[in-house]
Design a protein around this motif. Structure first.
Motif, PDB file in Angstrom:
ATOM      1  N   THR A  63       0.842  -1.222   0.000  1.00 10.16           N
ATOM      2  CA  THR A  63       0.000   0.000   0.000  1.00 10.16           C
ATOM      3  C   THR A  63       0.865   1.256   0.000  1.00 10.16           C
ATOM      4  O   THR A  63       0.369   2.347  -0.252  1.00 10.16           O
ATOM      5  N   ILE A  66       0.659   3.839  -2.778  1.00  9.52           N
ATOM      6  CA  ILE A  66      -0.315   4.946  -2.861  1.00  9.52           C
ATOM      7  C   ILE A  66       0.409   6.271  -2.662  1.00  9.52           C
ATOM      8  O   ILE A  66      -0.014   7.321  -3.153  1.00  9.52           O
ATOM      9  N   ILE A  69       0.956   8.823  -5.522  1.00 10.26           N
ATOM     10  CA  ILE A  69      -0.038   9.799  -6.010  1.00 10.26           C
ATOM     11  C   ILE A  69      -0.469  10.724  -4.871  1.00 10.26           C
ATOM     12  O   ILE A  69      -0.768  11.891  -5.073  1.00 10.26           O
ATOM     13  N   LEU A 109      -8.604  23.433 -10.278  1.00 12.55           N
ATOM     14  CA  LEU A 109      -7.521  22.437 -10.389  1.00 12.55           C
ATOM     15  C   LEU A 109      -6.942  22.159  -9.000  1.00 12.55           C
ATOM     16  O   LEU A 109      -6.779  21.012  -8.580  1.00 12.55           O
ATOM     17  N   ILE A 116      -7.902  14.687  -4.443  1.00 13.65           N
ATOM     18  CA  ILE A 116      -7.132  13.450  -4.679  1.00 13.65           C
ATOM     19  C   ILE A 116      -6.288  13.145  -3.439  1.00 13.65           C
ATOM     20  O   ILE A 116      -6.261  12.017  -2.938  1.00 13.65           O
ATOM     21  N   LEU A 119      -8.602  11.775  -0.628  1.00 11.18           N
ATOM     22  CA  LEU A 119      -9.118  10.412  -0.829  1.00 11.18           C
ATOM     23  C   LEU A 119      -7.986   9.384  -0.715  1.00 11.18           C
ATOM     24  O   LEU A 119      -8.104   8.377  -0.008  1.00 11.18           O
ATOM     25  N   THR A 120      -6.869   9.673  -1.409  1.00  8.37           N
ATOM     26  CA  THR A 120      -5.766   8.694  -1.370  1.00  8.37           C
ATOM     27  C   THR A 120      -5.220   8.594   0.065  1.00  8.37           C
ATOM     28  O   THR A 120      -4.867   7.514   0.530  1.00  8.37           O
ATOM     29  N   ILE A 123      -7.628   6.382   1.997  1.00  8.62           N
ATOM     30  CA  ILE A 123      -7.514   4.971   1.570  1.00  8.62           C
ATOM     31  C   ILE A 123      -6.197   4.389   2.072  1.00  8.62           C
ATOM     32  O   ILE A 123      -6.129   3.272   2.588  1.00  8.62           O
ATOM     33  N   LEU A 225       0.829  18.291 -15.808  1.00  8.05           N
ATOM     34  CA  LEU A 225      -0.617  18.205 -16.084  1.00  8.05           C
ATOM     35  C   LEU A 225      -1.289  19.503 -15.627  1.00  8.05           C
ATOM     36  O   LEU A 225      -2.114  20.082 -16.338  1.00  8.05           O
ATOM     37  N   LEU A 229      -3.417  22.057 -18.050  1.00  9.10           N
ATOM     38  CA  LEU A 229      -4.818  22.419 -17.784  1.00  9.10           C
ATOM     39  C   LEU A 229      -4.938  23.914 -17.489  1.00  9.10           C
ATOM     40  O   LEU A 229      -5.920  24.560 -17.869  1.00  9.10           O
TER      41      LEU A 229
ATOM     42  N   PHE D   8      -6.838  -1.801  -1.937  1.00 14.02           N
ATOM     43  CA  PHE D   8      -6.649  -0.392  -1.537  1.00 14.02           C
ATOM     44  C   PHE D   8      -5.926   0.383  -2.632  1.00 14.02           C
ATOM     45  O   PHE D   8      -6.280   1.512  -2.969  1.00 14.02           O
ATOM     46  N   ILE D   9      -4.916  -0.245  -3.216  1.00 14.64           N
ATOM     47  CA  ILE D   9      -4.139   0.464  -4.261  1.00 14.64           C
ATOM     48  C   ILE D   9      -5.053   0.774  -5.437  1.00 14.64           C
ATOM     49  O   ILE D   9      -5.104   1.895  -5.954  1.00 14.64           O
ATOM     50  N   ALA D  11      -8.244   1.095  -5.368  1.00 15.80           N
ATOM     51  CA  ALA D  11      -9.208   2.151  -4.995  1.00 15.80           C
ATOM     52  C   ALA D  11      -8.532   3.516  -5.102  1.00 15.80           C
ATOM     53  O   ALA D  11      -9.069   4.451  -5.701  1.00 15.80           O
ATOM     54  N   ALA D  12      -7.329   3.606  -4.569  1.00 17.15           N
ATOM     55  CA  ALA D  12      -6.633   4.916  -4.551  1.00 17.15           C
ATOM     56  C   ALA D  12      -6.349   5.381  -5.978  1.00 17.15           C
ATOM     57  O   ALA D  12      -6.677   6.498  -6.366  1.00 17.15           O
ATOM     58  N   TYR D  13      -5.744   4.498  -6.799  1.00 15.79           N
ATOM     59  CA  TYR D  13      -5.395   4.898  -8.175  1.00 15.79           C
ATOM     60  C   TYR D  13      -6.675   5.118  -9.005  1.00 15.79           C
ATOM     61  O   TYR D  13      -6.753   6.021  -9.832  1.00 15.79           O
ATOM     62  N   ALA D  15      -9.611   6.176  -7.858  1.00 10.83           N
ATOM     63  CA  ALA D  15     -10.207   7.477  -7.487  1.00 10.83           C
ATOM     64  C   ALA D  15      -9.406   8.609  -8.128  1.00 10.83           C
ATOM     65  O   ALA D  15      -9.975   9.558  -8.692  1.00 10.83           O
ATOM     66  N   THR D  16      -8.089   8.475  -8.078  1.00 12.49           N
ATOM     67  CA  THR D  16      -7.240   9.529  -8.657  1.00 12.49           C
ATOM     68  C   THR D  16      -7.504   9.660 -10.153  1.00 12.49           C
ATOM     69  O   THR D  16      -7.705  10.771 -10.668  1.00 12.49           O
ATOM     70  N   ILE D  19     -10.811  11.453 -10.757  1.00 10.13           N
ATOM     71  CA  ILE D  19     -10.816  12.905 -10.518  1.00 10.13           C
ATOM     72  C   ILE D  19      -9.997  13.617 -11.593  1.00 10.13           C
ATOM     73  O   ILE D  19     -10.395  14.645 -12.136  1.00 10.13           O
ATOM     74  N   LEU D  20      -8.828  13.039 -11.943  1.00 11.22           N
ATOM     75  CA  LEU D  20      -8.016  13.675 -12.999  1.00 11.22           C
ATOM     76  C   LEU D  20      -8.809  13.713 -14.304  1.00 11.22           C
ATOM     77  O   LEU D  20      -8.844  14.734 -15.008  1.00 11.22           O
ATOM     78  N   MET D  23     -11.226  16.480 -14.142  1.00  6.93           N
ATOM     79  CA  MET D  23     -10.583  17.802 -14.297  1.00  6.93           C
ATOM     80  C   MET D  23     -10.249  18.052 -15.767  1.00  6.93           C
ATOM     81  O   MET D  23     -10.528  19.123 -16.319  1.00  6.93           O
ATOM     82  N   ILE D  24      -9.664  17.028 -16.415  1.00  2.00           N
ATOM     83  CA  ILE D  24      -9.270  17.195 -17.820  1.00  2.00           C
ATOM     84  C   ILE D  24     -10.534  17.381 -18.671  1.00  2.00           C
ATOM     85  O   ILE D  24     -10.632  18.303 -19.483  1.00  2.00           O
TER      86      ILE D  24
END
Lengths: 257, 220, 221, 58
Positions: A63, A66, A69, A109, A116, A119-120, A123, A225, A229, D8-9, D11-13, D15-16, D19-20, D23-24
């Motif tokens: 984990t 994570i 990110i 942004l 992010i 949430l991360t 988690i 990124l 944006l 968990f990984i 879920a985290a990636y 969710a990311t 959201i990205l 945004m894009i």
């Protein structure tokens, strides 16, 4: 009386030339594509590093990945806010029209990156804390930053006249910037007050060098990124302002005074 | 894009007897009678504060008079007065965030008009080019014209207009005269509160003079 | 029928155009919930016990927030006068406006509540009942608020007065709402408080618009 | 990767990524609609639609 012609005005500083939307749009159009390609490359390289070229953590196991990110998102949440604070100065002190546009482009942004990070973080902490949310000092500060972002976005939408909105938001942003360190300190103090026992901290052990490279690359990917944006949203914002002006002209041209 | 002219039932009559109204402790008017039949246009004259707006809102049914009655004779069977009336006040009743077309589409649905009449109504008021611009970019005169277009979008026999000429230029004012003439020709009736003369032949009720006479009586 | 549909379309279009209204209730709800642990401390057990009360009070205040916008803008721009001349009875028009307001505030709250419940360490068993209680209860908050908004529409700074008028009337809804969540957290049946909550809402569906219409007509002079 | 950790990984990636993408997507859609509205206004046609003759009611 000296009739010599006045000296030619010095070439406006680069920043001032950018005030002209056409100049900015031309620059943005040139930069967008290369930046986008760079962003994709950075993400590809970063993710590869994160999953394949770095070890699992002896305590947390997989984990920890994570982190690649969660941490960059935290960096960008703060970078975006710092950018907004600088633009706020640009709006209030130099009345630079591009600063207004940069401020407005950055807010959603920044909020996205903060979400992010939240949430991360939740988690990532789940296995350790046993609950989906723990009022951990660092995570709670990020939550407050998120609320400040939402407030800024709400203020943007509440005032329709662009010029006035930019100045109002600039004040709020600068006040926020001044308060965030205080909030960070008070939340840490609040957390340690109630939680004397050293609970497992989220950033874990010092980062192993082999983990550092992917982390920095992912950070760069997030930054690129953000820049892509930003350019896109600033072009959009300039277009929206031009639309508003054209509508007023159309109203005048429409006659029926 | 022609605007089919409405036809209104000829037998309609507005009868008001012994109307009295006060604002705070000041008597605006008392014992006021008026009658207006289909095809009639009545102009309410008098300075600001002489009760023109209050009388118009009384006739529209927004306010209850302190004394006196307002009757509508010759109304179609199941109709009630509110369905016959167009009210046009200082506040145009247009939402600034919407465009003229959206505002008039709402008015059509609300007051029983047809969406097809929106474009010709705006054109008649010379405001068609403004149809899709947000109202907040329009000038006062342009908003006035868009609001007046509502009268044509949902044809109703009774027009109660409070200072319709405000913010309008010469061309606009002539246009109001033309609209009132057309309305009268179609068998409708109108009460117009304005201190400027309107370019249509109309009976005049001067609230300014009445008010002076009224207060004169009480003090004598 | 078309009039009511046109009103709903216009309300939704306005909510989208004037951005301040739509998401504001949800953000306020989130902020209120985030404040509690700072006052109470990060102790999960304690927060979990008072979570139902926090969530419901936050929903109540969040609904209150958007209420003065419900009738004020139409009044200021003279649209209310036109509503009085419409073919459709005013109470029905106001019911549609209240429904549009609920879609922008009450509904998002009910949907977001479980996730925010996580932050307040609410019992997993109470998640669904929490959403259910909010879905059934928040319409009452909007409908009572509708009356308050109509009563204070002609006042310049009616916002505060509106809250004072409305809050006492929402107490039954608050009691039933919180009880539903607490009973669910304790694993007991929630049917009775849910019925009572629904009853109050149905009652307000009738009383709210009728009283508000009367108040609006009163505010004409 | 042990089962629960992968969850968990993911879920985290996930969710990311979500959201990205939002945004894009929002940025691109915003730009496209602004460009279209701007083009319409600049072309003079304008959203106001074609000019129509001014017809008095008869």
């Amino acid at each position: 009386m000296d009739l010599a012609p006045p000296p030619a005005p010095p070439a406006p500083a680069a920043w001032m030339r950018l005030a002209n939307p056409a100049v900015f749009n031309a620059l943005a159009d040139r930069l967008l594509l290369p930046l986008a390609v760079l962003t994709l490359a950075a993400f590809a390289f970063g993710l590869h590093g994160a999953f394949f070229a770095s070890p699992a953590d002896y305590q947390q196991g997989e984990t920890v990945r994570i982190m690649y990110i969660h941490v960059p998102a935290a960096w960008l949440a703060m970078f975006a806010y710092a950018g907004m604070a600088v633009s706020a100065l640009g709006t209030l002190v130099f009345r630079h029209p591009l600063a207004d546009v940069a401020q407005k482009a950055a807010a959603p942004l920044g909020a996205g990156f903060t979400l992010i990070c939240l949430l991360t973080g939740a988690i990532w902490g789940r296995p350790m804390w046993g609950t989906w949310w723990e009022w951990d000092a660092r995570l709670t500060s990020v939550l407050i930053l998120f609320l400040v972002y939402l407030g800024i976005m709400a203020l943007w939408r509440a005032i329709d006249e662009p010029g006035r909105a930019a100045r109002a938001v600039a004040i709020l942003t600068l006040v926020g910037a001044a308060n965030l360190p205080i909030i960070k300190f008070s939340v840490d103090w609040w957390y340690t007050l109630h939680q004397p026992a050293a609970v497992f901290r989220i950033d874990g052990p010092t980062i192993h060098p082999s983990m550092l490279v992917p982390l920095l690359v992912m950070g760069l990917a997030f930054l690129l990124l953000h820049l892509v944006l930003m350019l896109l949203r600033m072009k959009t914002e300039l277009a929206l302002r031009r639309i508003e002006r054209l509508q007023i002209v159309a109203a005048e041209r429409g006659g029926a005074g | 894009m022609t605007l089919p002219a409405p036809r209104f039932a000829p037998g309609l009559r507005l009868v008001a007897e012994g109307l009295a109204m006060r604002r705070g402790h000041r008597h605006l008017f008392a014992g006021l009678d008026l009658a207006l039949a289909s095809g009639g246009v009545l102009r309410l004259a008098g300075p600001n504060g002489s009760g023109k707006t209050t009388l118009i809102r009384l006739l529209a049914g927004f306010l209850k008079p302190e004394a006196g009655t307002i009757r509508w004779e010759g109304m179609p069977a199941e109709a009630e007065p509110a369905l016959l009336i167009h009210y046009h006040g200082h506040r145009e009743g247009l939402r600034e965030a919407l465009t003229p077309r959206e505002n008039l589409a709402f008015a059509a649905a609300l007051l029983g008009g047809e969406p097809g009449r929106i474009a010709p109504a705006l054109a008649t008021l010379g405001a068609l080019p403004l149809a899709d611009l947000p109202v907040h970019v329009l000038s006062a005169g342009q908003r006035r014209r868009v609001a007046l277009a509502r009268l044509l979008v949902a044809p109703r026999p009774v027009w109660l207009l409070d200072e319709p000429l405000a913010a309008l230029d010469q061309a606009g004012q002539a246009l109001i005269g033309a609209l009132l003439a057309a309305h009268r020709a179609a068998g409708g009736l109108a009460v117009v509160a304005t201190h400027q003369p309107i370019a249509v032949e109309a009976a005049i009720l001067d609230l300014g003079a009445r008010g002076a006479a009224l207060s004169g009586e009480r003090e004598a | 029928m078309t009039t009511l549909r046109a009103i709903m379309i216009r309300e939704l279009r306005l909510a989208r155009r004037i951005g301040a209204g739509a998401g504001l209730g949800l953000v306020f709800f989130l902020i209120l919930i985030a404040l509690v642990p700072f006052a109470v401390g990060p102790d999960q057990k304690l927060i979990g016990r008072i979570a139902p009360a926090i969530l419901w009070i936050a929903a109540l205040l969040a609904t209150l927030l958007g209420l003065d916008r419900l009738l004020q803008a139409d009044e200021d721009e003279g649209v209310t006068d036109q509503l009085l001349l419409a073919g459709t009875p005013l109470p029905l028009i106001l019911l549609v406006k209240a429904l549009a307001h609920w879609l922008a505030t009450g509904l998002p709250l009910a949907i977001a509540a479980p996730m925010l419940g996580l932050m307040l360490a609410i019992e997993p068993a109470a998640m669904l009942p929490l959403t259910l209680s909010l879905l059934v209860g928040t319409p009452t908050l909007t409908l009572i608020g509708l009356i308050g908004a109509a009563l204070t529409v002609s006042l310049r700074r009616g916002g505060l007065l509106l809250a004072i008028l409305v809050l006492p009337l929402t107490i039954p809804t608050l009691i039933f709402g919180v009880t539903i969540v607490r009973e669910a957290a304790a694993g007991r049946a929630v049917a009775t408080p849910l019925m009572l909550l629904g009853g109050v809402t149905l009652l307000m569906v009738v009383i709210g618009p009728v009283a508000a219409a009367a108040a609006l007509r009163l505010a004409r002079n | 990767m042990s089962g629960s950790h992968a969850g968990f990984i993911l879920a985290a990636y996930g969710a990311t990524a979500l959201i990205l993408a939002a945004m894009i997507g929002a940025s691109l859609l915003g730009w496209r609609s602004a460009r279209r509205r701007l083009a319409a206004l600049e072309a003079g046609r304008g959203p106001a639609g074609p000019r129509a003759p001014d017809l008095r009611a008869p």
